[in-house]
Design an enzyme around this catalytic site. Structure first.
Site, PDB file in Angstrom:
ATOM      1  N   SER A  45       0.836  -1.200   0.000  1.00 39.23           N
ATOM      2  CA  SER A  45       0.000   0.000   0.000  1.00 39.23           C
ATOM      3  C   SER A  45       0.865   1.242   0.000  1.00 39.23           C
ATOM      4  O   SER A  45       1.965   1.245   0.568  1.00 39.23           O
ATOM      5  CB  SER A  45      -0.859  -0.012   1.272  1.00 39.23           C
ATOM      6  OG  SER A  45      -1.457   1.252   1.477  1.00 39.23           O
ATOM      7  N   LYS A  79       2.138  -3.550   6.786  1.00 41.99           N
ATOM      8  CA  LYS A  79       2.564  -3.568   5.377  1.00 41.99           C
ATOM      9  C   LYS A  79       4.083  -3.329   5.289  1.00 41.99           C
ATOM     10  O   LYS A  79       4.774  -4.012   4.523  1.00 41.99           O
ATOM     11  CB  LYS A  79       1.804  -2.514   4.563  1.00 41.99           C
ATOM     12  CG  LYS A  79       0.332  -2.805   4.386  1.00 41.99           C
ATOM     13  CD  LYS A  79       0.081  -4.067   3.553  1.00 41.99           C
ATOM     14  CE  LYS A  79      -1.394  -4.359   3.376  1.00 41.99           C
ATOM     15  NZ  LYS A  79      -1.665  -5.675   2.771  1.00 41.99           N
ATOM     16  N   TYR A  95      -1.991  -0.908  10.956  1.00 42.89           N
ATOM     17  CA  TYR A  95      -2.211  -1.502   9.625  1.00 42.89           C
ATOM     18  C   TYR A  95      -1.035  -1.170   8.707  1.00 42.89           C
ATOM     19  O   TYR A  95      -0.474  -2.049   8.045  1.00 42.89           O
ATOM     20  CB  TYR A  95      -3.532  -0.971   9.021  1.00 42.89           C
ATOM     21  CG  TYR A  95      -3.579  -1.080   7.523  1.00 42.89           C
ATOM     22  CD1 TYR A  95      -3.800  -2.305   6.907  1.00 42.89           C
ATOM     23  CD2 TYR A  95      -3.357   0.044   6.713  1.00 42.89           C
ATOM     24  CE1 TYR A  95      -3.805  -2.409   5.524  1.00 42.89           C
ATOM     25  CE2 TYR A  95      -3.360  -0.051   5.336  1.00 42.89           C
ATOM     26  CZ  TYR A  95      -3.583  -1.278   4.747  1.00 42.89           C
ATOM     27  OH  TYR A  95      -3.567  -1.377   3.376  1.00 42.89           O
TER      28      TYR A  95
HETATM   29  C1  UD1 Z   1      -7.076   4.714   3.550  1.00 42.62           C
HETATM   30  C2  UD1 Z   1      -6.005   4.420   4.541  1.00 42.62           C
HETATM   31  C3  UD1 Z   1      -4.889   3.713   3.833  1.00 42.62           C
HETATM   32  C4  UD1 Z   1      -5.389   2.437   3.206  1.00 42.62           C
HETATM   33  C5  UD1 Z   1      -6.552   2.750   2.280  1.00 42.62           C
HETATM   34  C6  UD1 Z   1      -7.200   1.455   1.870  1.00 42.62           C
HETATM   35  C7  UD1 Z   1      -6.135   6.150   6.284  1.00 42.62           C
HETATM   36  C8  UD1 Z   1      -5.468   7.295   6.927  1.00 42.62           C
HETATM   37  N1  UD1 Z   1      -5.545   5.622   5.203  1.00 42.62           N
HETATM   38  O1  UD1 Z   1      -6.549   5.630   2.586  1.00 42.62           O
HETATM   39  O2  UD1 Z   1      -3.870   3.385   4.754  1.00 42.62           O
HETATM   40  O3  UD1 Z   1      -4.366   1.791   2.496  1.00 42.62           O
HETATM   41  O4  UD1 Z   1      -7.540   3.540   2.949  1.00 42.62           O
HETATM   42  O5  UD1 Z   1      -8.169   1.680   0.912  1.00 42.62           O
HETATM   43  O6  UD1 Z   1      -7.183   5.703   6.706  1.00 42.62           O
HETATM   44  N2  UD1 Z   1     -13.010  10.911   3.297  1.00 42.62           N
HETATM   45  C9  UD1 Z   1     -14.048  11.741   3.634  1.00 42.62           C
HETATM   46  N3  UD1 Z   1     -15.202  11.173   4.129  1.00 42.62           N
HETATM   47  C10 UD1 Z   1     -15.339   9.827   4.306  1.00 42.62           C
HETATM   48  C11 UD1 Z   1     -14.264   8.975   3.965  1.00 42.62           C
HETATM   49  C12 UD1 Z   1     -13.103   9.545   3.471  1.00 42.62           C
HETATM   50  O7  UD1 Z   1     -13.967  12.961   3.479  1.00 42.62           O
HETATM   51  O8  UD1 Z   1     -16.398   9.375   4.765  1.00 42.62           O
HETATM   52  C13 UD1 Z   1     -11.779  11.498   2.733  1.00 42.62           C
HETATM   53  C14 UD1 Z   1     -10.550  11.232   3.553  1.00 42.62           C
HETATM   54  O9  UD1 Z   1     -10.375  12.210   4.536  1.00 42.62           O
HETATM   55  C15 UD1 Z   1      -9.465  11.256   2.480  1.00 42.62           C
HETATM   56  C16 UD1 Z   1     -10.172  10.756   1.212  1.00 42.62           C
HETATM   57  O10 UD1 Z   1     -11.562  10.912   1.469  1.00 42.62           O
HETATM   58  O11 UD1 Z   1      -9.071  12.577   2.251  1.00 42.62           O
HETATM   59  C17 UD1 Z   1      -9.885   9.308   0.919  1.00 42.62           C
HETATM   60  O12 UD1 Z   1     -10.139   8.545   2.100  1.00 42.62           O
HETATM   61  P1  UD1 Z   1     -10.117   6.944   2.112  1.00 42.62           P
HETATM   62  O13 UD1 Z   1     -10.980   6.435   1.024  1.00 42.62           O
HETATM   63  O14 UD1 Z   1     -10.410   6.502   3.504  1.00 42.62           O
HETATM   64  O15 UD1 Z   1      -8.627   6.590   1.701  1.00 42.62           O
HETATM   65  P2  UD1 Z   1      -7.228   7.021   2.377  1.00 42.62           P
HETATM   66  O16 UD1 Z   1      -7.422   7.664   3.684  1.00 42.62           O
HETATM   67  O17 UD1 Z   1      -6.447   7.758   1.350  1.00 42.62           O
END
Ligand code: UD1
Length: 339
Positions: free
Chosen positions: A124, A152, A148
Site C-alpha cells: 500500500s 505492510k 495496519y
Molecule cells: C485509507 C487508509 C490507507 C489504506 C486505504 C485502503 C487512512 C489514513 N488511510 O486511505 O492506509 O491503504 O484507505 O483503501 O485511513 N473521506 C471523507 N469522508 C469519508 C471517507 C473519506 O472525506 O467518509 C476522505 C478522507 O479524509 C481522504 C479521502 O476521502 O481525504 C480518501 O479517504 P479513504 O478512502 O479513507 O482513503 P485514504 O485515507 O487515502
C-alpha cells in the site's frame, strides 16, 4: 501458469481472479471469508465461463496452508489476504500484527518448502508514511502512521529478507494508491461490512439511500479546494497491474521488484463527490466536518516505474470509476447476497 490467489474472494482479489482467468491462467482461490461473501464465486464463474476451485480457510492455518501448497503444483501466488481497516488496527493492534504477519509467514514458509518462489504481494502507498515527498517514488524511505500501515512495512521487509536469503525467489511488492470502482458488468464490486471507512463506498451508499449524507473530513487543507487529494485508481486497472507483475516476475533478474500502482493524478474529495454526482445524475448531499486524524493532505504516485518495467499504466478515468461503482451499487444496493 497455475496461480494461487489468497483473499481471492475479496474486492481486489476477485477482480484480479477474473483477469487472470481471462489471460488463460489456471487459478485457485484460498479465502477465509472473514471479509468476503461466498456469493462472489458464482459471479466470477459467470463472467469467465470457468469453474473456480475455492479453499475456504485462513492461510494463518499452517497445516492447511502446507497441505494446499504440497498438493497444488502452483507456480506462483498472489497474496491479498489481510486485514485492512486503519481505524480498527488502531483499536486492535495485536489482531492486526497477528493476522497480517502470521498469514504471510505461514504462506511463505509453505511456498518455500514446496519450491513455489514467485509471489506478488498487496502492499500500500501507506508505507510512504506521514509526510512523503511528492510524487511518491518507490525509492522513498518507508514508515507508517498506524498498525495496519506498519504491518505492510513489516511484511515488505520480511519478503525482502526471504529473497535476500534465497535468490531463487521472485517477489513483486505492489503499492496500491486508492482502489475504487467496480467490474463494468455491475456484478462485482466493493462490499464493505458495516460503516464504510473509505470515501467512494460511503458516497455510493449515500447515493443508493443507505446513508443520509457524506461527511467530508476537513475543508482547510493546503490544496486547491481545501479537501485532501488522493490518487484514485480503477480496480480493473489495479487488477491488470497484478497480471503484468506476475508476467514480469518470470523475466526479472533481481529477486524483488517494487511498483507503485496509481495514476499519478490527484483528485480532491469534492471533485470525487462531483464525479459521483455526475454518474448518478443528481447532486449528493455532504457536510464539511473536522479533519480525520491521521489523514495526509496530498497523496499521489509516480507511476513511471510500473510503466517502464511492467508495460502497465492506468487507463480509466475518475468518471469511469464512478460510473462503474454506481452501476455495481445501484444493481446491488445491499452488496453481495448472504447465501
Ligand atoms: C485509507 C487508509 C490507507 C489504506 C486505504 C485502503 C487512512 C489514513 N488511510 O486511505 O492506509 O491503504 O484507505 O483503501 O485511513 N473521506 C471523507 N469522508 C469519508 C471517507 C473519506 O472525506 O467518509 C476522505 C478522507 O479524509 C481522504 C479521502 O476521502 O481525504 C480518501 O479517504 P479513504 O478512502 O479513507 O482513503 P485514504 O485515507 O487515502
Amino acid at each position: 501458469m497455475r496461480v494461487l490467489v489468497t483473499g481471492g474472494a475479496g474486492y481486489i482479489g476477485s477482480h484480479t481472479v477474473v483477469q487472470l482467468l481471462a489471460a488463460g491462467h489456471q487459478v485457485e482461490v484460498v479465502d477465509s471469508f472473514a471479509n468476503a461473501k461466498a456469493s462472489v464465486v458464482p459471479r466470477i464463474e459467470a463472467l469467465t465461463g470457468s469453474l473456480l476451485t475455492v479453499h475456504a480457510f485462513d492461510v494463518c492455518d499452517r497445516d492447511k496452508t502446507e497441505a494446499l501448497l504440497a498438493g497444488g503444483a502452483f507456480e506462483a501466488v498472489i497474496h491479498f489476504a489481510g486485514f485492512k481497516a486503519v481505524g480498527e488496527s488502531v483499536a486492535e493492534p495485536l489482531s492486526y500484527y497477528d493476522n497480517n504477519l502470521d498469514s504471510t509467514l505461514s504462506l511463505v514458509r509453505a511456498m518455500n518448502r514446496h519450491g513455489v518462489r514467485r509471489l506478488v504481494f498487496s502492499s500500500s502507498a501507506t508505507v510512504y508514511g506521514a509526510d512523503p515527498e511528492l510524487p511518491m517514488r518507490e525509492e522513498l524511505p518507508t514508515s507508517a502512521t498506524n498498525p495496519y500501515g506498519w504491518t505492510k512495512v513489516m511484511q515488505e521487509q520480511i519478503l525482502r529478507d526471504v529473497a535476500a536469503a534465497d535468490h531463487s525467489w521472485r517477489i513483486g511488492l505492489l503499492r496500491y494508491f486508492n482502489p475504487v470502482g467496480a467490474h463494468p458488468s455491475g456484478t462485482m464490486g466493493e462490499d464493505p461490512q458495516g460503516n464504510p471507512n473509505n470515501l467512494v463506498p460511503f458516497i455510493a451508499q449515500v447515493a443508493v439511500g443507505r446513508r443520509e449524507r457524506l461527511a467530508v473530513f476537513g475543508g482547510d487543507y493546503d490544496t486547491p479546494d481545501g479537501t485532501c487529494l488522493r490518487d484514485y485508481i480503477h480496480v480493473e486497472d489495479l487488477a491488470a497491474g497484478h497480471v503484468a507483475a506476475l508476467h514480469r516476475l518470470q523475466a526479472m533478474a533481481e529477486p524483488v521488484g517494487v511498483w507503485n500502482l496509481g495514476t499519478g493524478q490527484g483528485t480532491s474529495v469534492l471533485e470525487m463527490v462531483a464525479a459521483f454526482s455526475r454518474a448518478v445524475g443528481r447532486d449528493l448531499p455532504y457536510d464539511i466536518v473536522e479533519r480525520r486524524a491521521g489523514d495526509i493532505a496530498v497523496s499521489y504516485a509516480d507511476p513511471s516505474r510500473a510503466h517502464a518495467e511492467l508495460g502497465w499504466r492506468a487507463v480509466k478515468s475518475v468518471d469511469d470509476m464512478c460510473a462503474d461503482a454506481w452501476r455495481w451499487q445501484s444493481a446491488n444496493p445491499q452488496g453481495y447476497p448472504d447465501a
